[in-house]
Write an enzyme that holds these catalytic residues in place. Structure first.
Site, PDB file in Angstrom:
ATOM      1  N   LYS A 111       0.853  -1.174  -0.084  1.00 18.74           N
ATOM      2  CA  LYS A 111       0.006   0.155  -0.100  1.00 18.74           C
ATOM      3  C   LYS A 111       0.811   1.257  -0.183  1.00 18.74           C
ATOM      4  O   LYS A 111       0.423   2.230  -0.588  1.00 18.74           O
ATOM      5  CB  LYS A 111      -1.030   0.146   1.217  1.00 18.74           C
ATOM      6  CG  LYS A 111      -2.001  -0.874   0.827  1.00 18.74           C
ATOM      7  CD  LYS A 111      -3.294  -0.846   1.898  1.00 18.74           C
ATOM      8  CE  LYS A 111      -4.464  -1.927   1.529  1.00 18.74           C
ATOM      9  NZ  LYS A 111      -5.191  -2.073   2.679  1.00 18.74           N
ATOM     10  N   LYS A 194      -5.533 -10.034  -6.056  1.00 19.98           N
ATOM     11  CA  LYS A 194      -6.438 -10.330  -5.398  1.00 19.98           C
ATOM     12  C   LYS A 194      -7.828  -9.583  -5.639  1.00 19.98           C
ATOM     13  O   LYS A 194      -7.543  -8.258  -6.347  1.00 19.98           O
ATOM     14  CB  LYS A 194      -6.136 -10.074  -3.865  1.00 19.98           C
ATOM     15  CG  LYS A 194      -6.898 -10.158  -2.903  1.00 19.98           C
ATOM     16  CD  LYS A 194      -6.615  -9.743  -1.416  1.00 19.98           C
ATOM     17  CE  LYS A 194      -6.405  -8.355  -1.446  1.00 19.98           C
ATOM     18  NZ  LYS A 194      -6.273  -7.831  -0.009  1.00 19.98           N
ATOM     19  N   LYS A 197     -11.033  -3.995  -2.953  1.00 22.16           N
ATOM     20  CA  LYS A 197     -12.044  -2.933  -2.835  1.00 22.16           C
ATOM     21  C   LYS A 197     -11.445  -1.688  -3.777  1.00 22.16           C
ATOM     22  O   LYS A 197     -12.348  -0.891  -4.227  1.00 22.16           O
ATOM     23  CB  LYS A 197     -12.693  -2.293  -1.575  1.00 22.16           C
ATOM     24  CG  LYS A 197     -13.266  -3.342  -0.839  1.00 22.16           C
ATOM     25  CD  LYS A 197     -13.281  -2.753   0.733  1.00 22.16           C
ATOM     26  CE  LYS A 197     -13.798  -3.865   1.597  1.00 22.16           C
ATOM     27  NZ  LYS A 197     -13.404  -3.414   3.048  1.00 22.16           N
TER      28      LYS A 197
END
Ligand code: TYM
Length: 332
Positions: A111, A194, A197
């Site tokens: 991230k 993956k 969201k």
């Protein structure tokens, strides 16, 4: 009977991976355990959502829990920020967590990307707050998707560090519960990534609030390959998109991947896609309809969350008093 804690962030776009990797398993486990299902809004602050979105998404996650079958009378459903002890314990744990442990967290590395120095402290400390969520309730079992495995290991390490530092046997080490089927649902556009969201493409995931036409369209557009389906999962290696669709079908049908490969042996992907769409619609649309009706009455939903927060607060306050006693806070 064990005690379960698990949670989902209120970042919007709640999707099939969250349902199959987490919520559905909670529903199946709830009667055998004491349960705390949290909407972890403080964790979602790491993405700096607009306040209005955060409120909407928090209620949306709560509605998804209930619509999917979590019983708010027997399970405690609550919002993390309504129980301040989560943040308090996170601070205590941050004083026991070596930076080296946090530096190993792959989710932070992914991230933060290349601009590590610009990443916020909250993102870095995220797994410490997660450990506090879990350990505050002296949880024994944490049902999550595979991506949370490393965070769970850290929570166990922190529990051990606390016990060692203070010479107590206070925290039991929580066990992760990661089921084999659908522990990692992949993107519909890229079978090596993956389902998430934050993927910019809506076509990468099925949202729990998608209508039947959208589900059908997304599955029709889902990436596959030109081969036929093999009769054994082993022979499908190197075909991640195909394996992902077969895995989703298996999870929705309560079958193993092997069973599904056998069922579709020799078939074209169009046949699998048709049946997968039917299954998805049969499972997700009733949840969506129930969510829509729950969200029409936010006051009732909030009342339910308040009740959950009261229940969670009672146990949290009791444990927090004990923890403060152990570490030497003069509690009045
Ligand atoms: P979050 O909000 O990213 O995801 C919520 C749950 O959904 C699972 N999940 C998936 N499972 C299978 N395939 C996928 N593609 C997929 N994407 C997400 C996640 O594994 C998770 O179980 N850090 C957590 C929230 C959290 C938490 C906790 C969880 C905070 N405190 C304490 C358990 C216990 C998270 O970001 O989940």
């Amino acid at each position: 009977m064990g005690r379960i804690f698990s949670g989902i962030q209120s970042t919007g776009n709640i999707h099939l991976g969250n349902y199959l990797g987490a919520i559905r398993n909670w529903v199946n486990l709830q009667n055998a355990h004491e349960n705390f299902f949290c909407i972890v809004d403080l964790h979602s602050l790491t993405t700096l959502p607009a306040p209005g979105d955060m409120r909407r998404w928090t209620r949306e996650v709560a509605a998804a829990y209930i619509a999917a079958g979590i019983d708010p009378d027997t399970s405690t459903i609550f919002v993390q920020s309504a129980v301040p002890a989560h943040s308090e314990l996170a601070w205590i744990f941050s004083c026991l967590t070596p930076l080296g442990w946090l530096n190993r967290m792959t989710q932070f590395k992914e991230k933060a990307g290349k601009h590590r120095d610009n990443a916020y402290l909250g993102l870095y400390a995220y797994p410490v707050l997660m450990a506090a969520d879990i350990l505050l309730y002296k949880t024994t079992l944490v049902p999550v998707g595979e991506d949370q495995k490393q965070h769970l290991e850290l929570a166990r390490d922190i529990a051990g560090a606390f016990n060692r530092q203070y010479g107590v046997d206070y925290f039991t080490l929580p066990d992760p519960l990661i089921l084999k089927v659908a522990a990692r649902v992949m993107s519909l556009r890229d079978g090596t990534a993956k389902m998430s969201k934050s993927d910019p493409s809506d076509y990468s995931r099925i949202h729990i609030m998608d209508d039947a036409d959208t589900i059908a369209l997304k599955i029709r557009k889902a990436k596959t390959d030109s081969g036929a389906i093999a009769g054994a999962a082993q022979e499908m290696e190197g075909r991640p998109e195909a394996l992902n669709l077969l895995g989703i079908y298996a999870a929705l049908s309560d079958l193993s991947l092997e069973d599904v490969c056998r069922q579709f042996e020799g078939a074209e992907f169009s046949a699998l896609k048709t049946q997968l769409t039917e299954k998805l619609i049969a499972v997700l649309i009733p949840i969506r309809d129930k969510m829509v009706s729950l969200l029409k009455d936010p006051d009732s939903l909030d009342a339910l969350l308040n009740k959950g927060a009261e229940r969670a607060s009672a146990l949290a306050a009791h444990n927090m008093r004990e923890i403060k006693e152990i570490i030497g806070c003069v509690t009045l």
